[in-house]
Design an enzyme around this catalytic site. Structure first.
Site, short mmCIF file in Angstrom:
data_model
loop_
_atom_site.label_atom_id
_atom_site.label_comp_id
_atom_site.label_asym_id
_atom_site.label_seq_id
_atom_site.Cartn_x
_atom_site.Cartn_y
_atom_site.Cartn_z
N ARG A 155 -2.77 -2.08 -3.47
CA ARG A 155 -4.06 -1.38 -3.51
C ARG A 155 -3.28 0.24 -4.82
O ARG A 155 -2.52 0.97 -4.43
CB ARG A 155 -3.65 -0.47 -2.12
CG ARG A 155 -4.80 0.53 -2.19
CD ARG A 155 -5.15 0.86 -0.72
NE ARG A 155 -5.74 1.69 -0.25
CZ ARG A 155 -6.18 3.25 -0.05
NH1 ARG A 155 -4.89 3.52 0.64
NH2 ARG A 155 -6.76 4.02 0.36
N ASN A 170 0.73 -1.52 -0.11
CA ASN A 170 -0.30 0.12 0.09
C ASN A 170 1.34 1.13 -0.17
O ASN A 170 1.35 1.99 1.03
CB ASN A 170 -1.49 -0.19 1.42
CG ASN A 170 -2.09 0.71 1.45
OD1 ASN A 170 -1.61 2.54 0.37
ND2 ASN A 170 -2.65 1.15 2.39
#
Length: 358
Positions: A64, A7
């Site tokens: 992500r 992420n």
């Protein structure tokens, strides 16, 4: 299979290493202050080098990605074409997609030959029908500028939907729930037959519920009115709406719900009002989504406030379902977006499928 979940933010990288399909977490961590003054980590490439030195060999990487526009309806195997389209979506998420791309590009350079997947926050909401995602603006704004409701927190809403199906012991395609992701950022999603059919966040994450520092729904004419009266520029107005409003602006205390609750208990009328507004807006959205999806199996609470603030949940649900013949269950399901990304990456890499879909 060892799957590294990344992420990547503008100045940070969160990571988890999973053994799949057992879903065992092997390692987790976070690198902060990337590129900042006096930081030892100058860029995302260097940050990923540091992470890879800790995790060792990996079999696949899941990233992500905040915004996939209308291009991505599901997670996709990363290739040059997918990277180009993620770049196109930077205009829709200028604060997030470029940082997500930094992580993708660094991993492609450092892990040549290792398959990678992009999991999009917006993908779960691509099942929302046109009458729910279109704004009543000139239609050319949608066709030429891509202005529509996209929704966010999709990975979280998808995760709790899947977990709710297990708890309810129902096939996913028969599950009707209202998913309430309540943290510093807040959104509610109506899920019918396992698919998102409406969500409170819109073209940006600003629309919808009252949040930690975001105002949520307001009369759009207020923006130009305030700018004229306060002699504000565009950037200052955007900062007020996104950083100085919501619970922080209403309470005068900050965006920490625990502090606001405590102040309200001590008698602060302003803190009590902030709670009342926050709770009322959530109840209003739940009521609207009960009408949108009909018979509802459950209302699910997740994320920081949703999972941990029992007082808030109790006030939201108080007498809310009294007029319903079939009352929905109230569930608390801790969200796990990283695990959802690992699952989706395993599905894509394992099945050797992926790609872009319009």
């Amino acid at each position: 299979m060892k799957i590294l979940v990344i992420n990547s933010g503008s100045s940070s990288i969160k990571y988890r290493l999973y053994n799949m399909p057992s879903e065992e977490i092997v390692l987790r961590g976070m690198i902060e202050r990337i590129g900042e003054r006096n930081s030892k980590v100058k860029n995302h490439h260097q940050g990923l080098e540091l992470i890879l030195s800790k995790v060792g060999e990996v079999d696949a990487v899941g990233h992500r990605v905040v915004h996939g526009g209308e291009f991505f309806k599901r997670p996709s195997l990363i290739n040059s074409r997918v990277v180009r389209v993620i770049k196109l979506c930077c205009k829709l998420a200028p604060l997030h997609n470029p940082a997500n791309l930094e992580g993708i590009n660094a991993c492609r350079q450092l892990l040549p030959g290792i398959k990678q997947a992009a999991v999009f926050d917006t993908a779960f909401h691509q099942s929302i029908p046109g009458y729910a995602f279109i704004y009543a603006l000139p239609f050319s704004y949608y066709k030429k500028l891509g202005i529509r409701r996209y929704g966010f927190h999709g990975t979280s809403h998808q995760y709790v939907t899947n977990e709710a199906a297990k708890i309810l012991r129902k096939p996913l395609n028969r599950v009707n729930i209202i998913s309430c992701h309540l943290g510093n950022g807040c959104s509610i999603t109506a899920v019918k037959s396992g698919k998102s059919v409406d969500t409170s966040m819109g073209f940006t994450p600003l629309e919808g519920l009252v949040m930690g520092t975001r105002c949520g729904d307001i009369d759009p004419a207020l923006v130009t009115f305030i700018m004229r009266r306060k002699k504000m520029g565009r950037e200052e107005m955007e900062r007020v709406l996104n950083k100085e409003s919501g619970l922080k602006g209403l309470s005068g205390i900050g965006n920490d719900m625990r502090r606001i609750e405590e102040a309200a208990r001590r008698g602060s009328k302003q803190a009590a009002l902030a709670l009342d507004v926050f709770i009322y807006r959530i109840r209003k959205y739940i009521g609207a989504y009960l009408a949108a999806i009909g018979n509802t199996d459950a209302v699910v609470f997740t994320a920081g406030i949703g999972e941990n603030q029992g007082y808030i949940r109790a006030r939201i649900c108080r007498n809310l379902f009294d007029n319903l013949k079939n009352r929905p269950r109230v569930l608390v399901i801790p969200t796990d977006e990283e695990l959802m990304i690992a699952r989706e990456t395993y599905k894509i890499i394992g099945s050797r499928q992926g790609g872009m879909e319009r």
